[in-house]
Design a protein around this motif. Sequence first.
Motif, PDB file in Angstrom:
ATOM      1  N   ASN A  91      -4.155  -3.139  -1.760  1.00 23.76           N
ATOM      2  CA  ASN A  91      -5.531  -3.071  -1.289  1.00 23.76           C
ATOM      3  C   ASN A  91      -6.127  -1.681  -1.459  1.00 23.76           C
ATOM      4  O   ASN A  91      -7.304  -1.534  -1.802  1.00 23.76           O
ATOM      5  CB  ASN A  91      -5.561  -3.481   0.187  1.00 23.76           C
ATOM      6  N   ASN A  92      -5.317  -0.629  -1.248  1.00 19.31           N
ATOM      7  CA  ASN A  92      -5.878   0.716  -1.342  1.00 19.31           C
ATOM      8  C   ASN A  92      -6.240   1.100  -2.777  1.00 19.31           C
ATOM      9  O   ASN A  92      -6.975   2.060  -2.991  1.00 19.31           O
ATOM     10  CB  ASN A  92      -4.940   1.753  -0.716  1.00 19.31           C
ATOM     11  N   VAL A 111      -9.781  -1.536  -3.531  1.00 23.79           N
ATOM     12  CA  VAL A 111     -11.064  -1.252  -2.882  1.00 23.79           C
ATOM     13  C   VAL A 111     -11.649   0.095  -3.278  1.00 23.79           C
ATOM     14  O   VAL A 111     -12.788   0.396  -2.921  1.00 23.79           O
ATOM     15  CB  VAL A 111     -10.935  -1.320  -1.345  1.00 23.79           C
ATOM     16  N   THR A 112     -10.884   0.903  -4.022  1.00 24.56           N
ATOM     17  CA  THR A 112     -11.383   2.231  -4.372  1.00 24.56           C
ATOM     18  C   THR A 112     -11.564   2.437  -5.870  1.00 24.56           C
ATOM     19  O   THR A 112     -12.040   3.496  -6.287  1.00 24.56           O
ATOM     20  CB  THR A 112     -10.422   3.310  -3.848  1.00 24.56           C
ATOM     21  N   GLN A 142      -7.779  -7.738  -9.741  1.00 22.89           N
ATOM     22  CA  GLN A 142      -6.642  -8.340  -9.063  1.00 22.89           C
ATOM     23  C   GLN A 142      -6.027  -9.451  -9.902  1.00 22.89           C
ATOM     24  O   GLN A 142      -6.700 -10.106 -10.706  1.00 22.89           O
ATOM     25  CB  GLN A 142      -7.069  -8.888  -7.695  1.00 22.89           C
ATOM     26  N   THR A 187     -13.212   0.900  -9.293  1.00 17.89           N
ATOM     27  CA  THR A 187     -14.136  -0.105  -9.836  1.00 17.89           C
ATOM     28  C   THR A 187     -13.582  -0.804 -11.069  1.00 17.89           C
ATOM     29  O   THR A 187     -14.084  -1.857 -11.461  1.00 17.89           O
ATOM     30  CB  THR A 187     -15.485   0.540 -10.190  1.00 17.89           C
ATOM     31  N   ASN A 228       0.821  -1.215   0.000  1.00 14.82           N
ATOM     32  CA  ASN A 228       0.000   0.000   0.000  1.00 14.82           C
ATOM     33  C   ASN A 228       0.852   1.261   0.000  1.00 14.82           C
ATOM     34  O   ASN A 228       0.562   2.222  -0.712  1.00 14.82           O
ATOM     35  CB  ASN A 228      -0.908   0.013   1.237  1.00 14.82           C
TER      36      ASN A 228
END
Length: 551
Positions: A520-521, A524-525, A531, A527, A87
């Motif tokens: 992850n940052n 999750v933000t 992954q 769209t 991250n």
Amino acid sequence: MKRFIYGLTVAAGLVFVTSCDEKLEELLENPNEVNAQTADPSFLLNRIQLDYQSLWYGISDRGARLTRQINQGSALYINAYDAISTNGTWTNAYANILADIKFLEPLAVESNLQRHLGIAKTIKAMVLFDLVDTYGNVPFSEALDAANFNPKTDDAKVVYEKAFALLDEAAVHFTATSTAGTPNDYFYNRNYTRWVKLINTLKLKYFLNTRLVDAAASRTGINALITANNMIGVGEDFVFRFGTTAADPDSRHPKFADQYTNGGGDYQSTFYMHHLTVAKGFDDPRVRYYMYRQALTNTTNPAEQECITQLPPPHYLTGGFPYCNPEGNKGYWGRDHLDPDGIPPDGLRRTAYGVYPSGGRFDNNSATPVNNIQLGARGAGIHPIMLAAYVDFMLAEAALTLGTTGNAKTYLTSGITKHINYVRAFALTSPESSVITGFISNDNHATSRDNYVTYVSNEFDAATSTDARMNVVGREYWLSLFGNGRESYDLYRRTGKPANMQPGLETDPGLFPRSFLYPNNYMVTNTNAVQKANLGVQVFWDKNPPAPWIY
């Protein structure tokens, strides 16, 4: 100064929103907020340079652990490197460095700050190379659009090519005859001739990394660089230098700060120490600079090191790998690759970082604890980002794998000589100088260096295949890259060298990270984020076989 950040929008949760009503925007503007009218380009460039050394260090540290230069904990690779682990790299690259460069560029153009632009664009190119080498495909064309919350990734090869083009742009800025401004230059102290040499050296690395994609282009490109003879040479090394201040801010090398405050900290790699002290039958001339022993003999207390009472794993026995400690009972106290054990009371016993490059102590057999921040060079170490010695190792690799101009053995021995000399010269500028010269005279140093070079030269001559000779080159480059896991990670993926690396303690530790999961940052933000399937996904230039080619 509060930085004006464009950011990778939601990746760091910072966006700049423009108003449709310019008058309203003027009324609402915070007089304390940095904007295009109040920002100081030199302050921005300062921040960019400091953030880059931090970005590089994070990438380098992961690479060092994966290539057995320092210990990699966790039994499984996926536990060591999940989607959260990078991250900081992602946020620093996009929300800090690239965003600040985007903000800086029009200000620098307006004020004719050519050198600011040269430094900024060189760092931008390095960041893009770093991102591709870490993740593969990454956001680029849409990444810093403040109106786009969901930037798509660009093809990694295209991003690499864009970074290469930035190097050419930067070179023009460094050689412009009409320019304003005198930027702080934390790397070369405004020696712009050396910045151009760095640019050419980065091009060498580009062509080496892409040789499996287009060998002909790489061969032509490297031969042109050799002919031009304008890459980093002795005394022109690209390093970031640390100070000795312990607070407000802490200016010391992070390895020193972590280890010399209370003792403990990282474990050194048993496998790396084996190569520095056992594999050739004599000590590497650099080992006492690289590492400091807090004990001169191995422990006999299993409460301190439980592996001394255990049998090696079966695959260690069949592969002939060192286990637990290097042979010889010399006190080189570390850990095996992917050792997940807890921490016993050995903080003031395990082998610590030395004077190079971490700014610690030189090992003169004093064997005293390192829980004192006044010891050694007090943290005044360096990040060896690109050294003159590295150029020779890369040219040796190119000569062997691409048939480029020059003799691989000549480059190899030159690289070793330069690096051994560099390590000692750096150490002799530190407060450890009298300790060093009192333990190893200049004549003894020269004898040890020459004997080492002769040994490797004979080993190279005895190798009966190109692959065997490449293993000698790769191993010696790896041993010269202590403190630079950034290059050792690329070397390992590019060549598979050194061969026969110590495996993890588990029979199957999972896929070796040929690239890292998207953080992850980002996932999750955004769209549009998708992954990867696993850690085994290879970056575009890594055309080598999949696992277990390297492991």
